[in-house]
Enzyme design. Sequence first.
Site, PDB file in Angstrom:
ATOM      1  N   VAL A 190      76.854 -46.841  65.651  1.00 56.79           N
ATOM      2  CA  VAL A 190      75.960 -47.969  65.858  1.00 56.79           C
ATOM      3  C   VAL A 190      75.798 -48.643  64.498  1.00 56.79           C
ATOM      4  CG1 VAL A 190      73.716 -48.733  66.715  1.00 56.79           C
ATOM      5  CG2 VAL A 190      74.745 -46.630  67.630  1.00 56.79           C
TER       6      VAL A 190
ATOM      7  N   LEU B 260      74.438 -45.354  74.065  1.00 53.45           N
ATOM      8  CA  LEU B 260      73.383 -45.018  75.021  1.00 53.45           C
ATOM      9  C   LEU B 260      73.897 -44.215  76.214  1.00 53.45           C
ATOM     10  CD1 LEU B 260      71.180 -48.242  75.072  1.00 53.45           C
ATOM     11  CD2 LEU B 260      70.592 -45.996  74.136  1.00 53.45           C
TER      12      LEU B 260
ATOM     13  N   HIS C 293      67.932 -54.409  68.655  1.00 51.28           N
ATOM     14  CA  HIS C 293      68.717 -53.575  69.573  1.00 51.28           C
ATOM     15  C   HIS C 293      69.251 -52.334  68.850  1.00 51.28           C
ATOM     16  CE1 HIS C 293      71.079 -52.615  73.089  1.00 51.28           C
ATOM     17  NE2 HIS C 293      72.181 -52.577  72.357  1.00 51.28           N
TER      18      HIS C 293
END
Length: 170
Positions: free
Chosen positions: A83, A59, A90
């Site tokens: 990720v 992020l 999330h």
Amino acid sequence: MASITHYTLPRPEFDEAPKVLIVVSPYYKEIADAQLAGARAELEAAGATHETVEVPGALEIPTAIRIAYRQADFDGFVALGCVIRGETTHYDTVCNDSSRALQLLGLEGACIGNGILTVENLDQAIVRADAQGQNKGGGAAAAALHLIALTRKFAPAAKGIGFKAGGDLS
């Protein structure tokens, strides 16, 4: 069923070496290191200069690129990270928001190669990060280089300043 291969564009050539910032999240350090190896090799093969900065997570990558895009002198950017799906939503937030932010920066004119891996498990990440395998880090660097080349191709001609020589002054 026929096998489908991926086509890779020829590496762009540059009269002036591009300056590229690699922004990497080493949250999964081994994956990030493999991605970095691929990205750096691709940039160096194209004659580009590069710097690398680290941020905590995926992020933060778009924010770091935005800061550099506004305040520094880079021709392009390579976003690297990973990720891996977990037990909560999330994963979806991080994947969607980091990708969307990078896309918006690209639409503003930043030349970004997105190498943020979004995978189901560590095995998928290893395969995609390996510089001798799928080399997604190298692919992200190549994408940034192609966008830099396109930006330079369509750059407006420089306008001179001052008086035009040879004009009739009478």
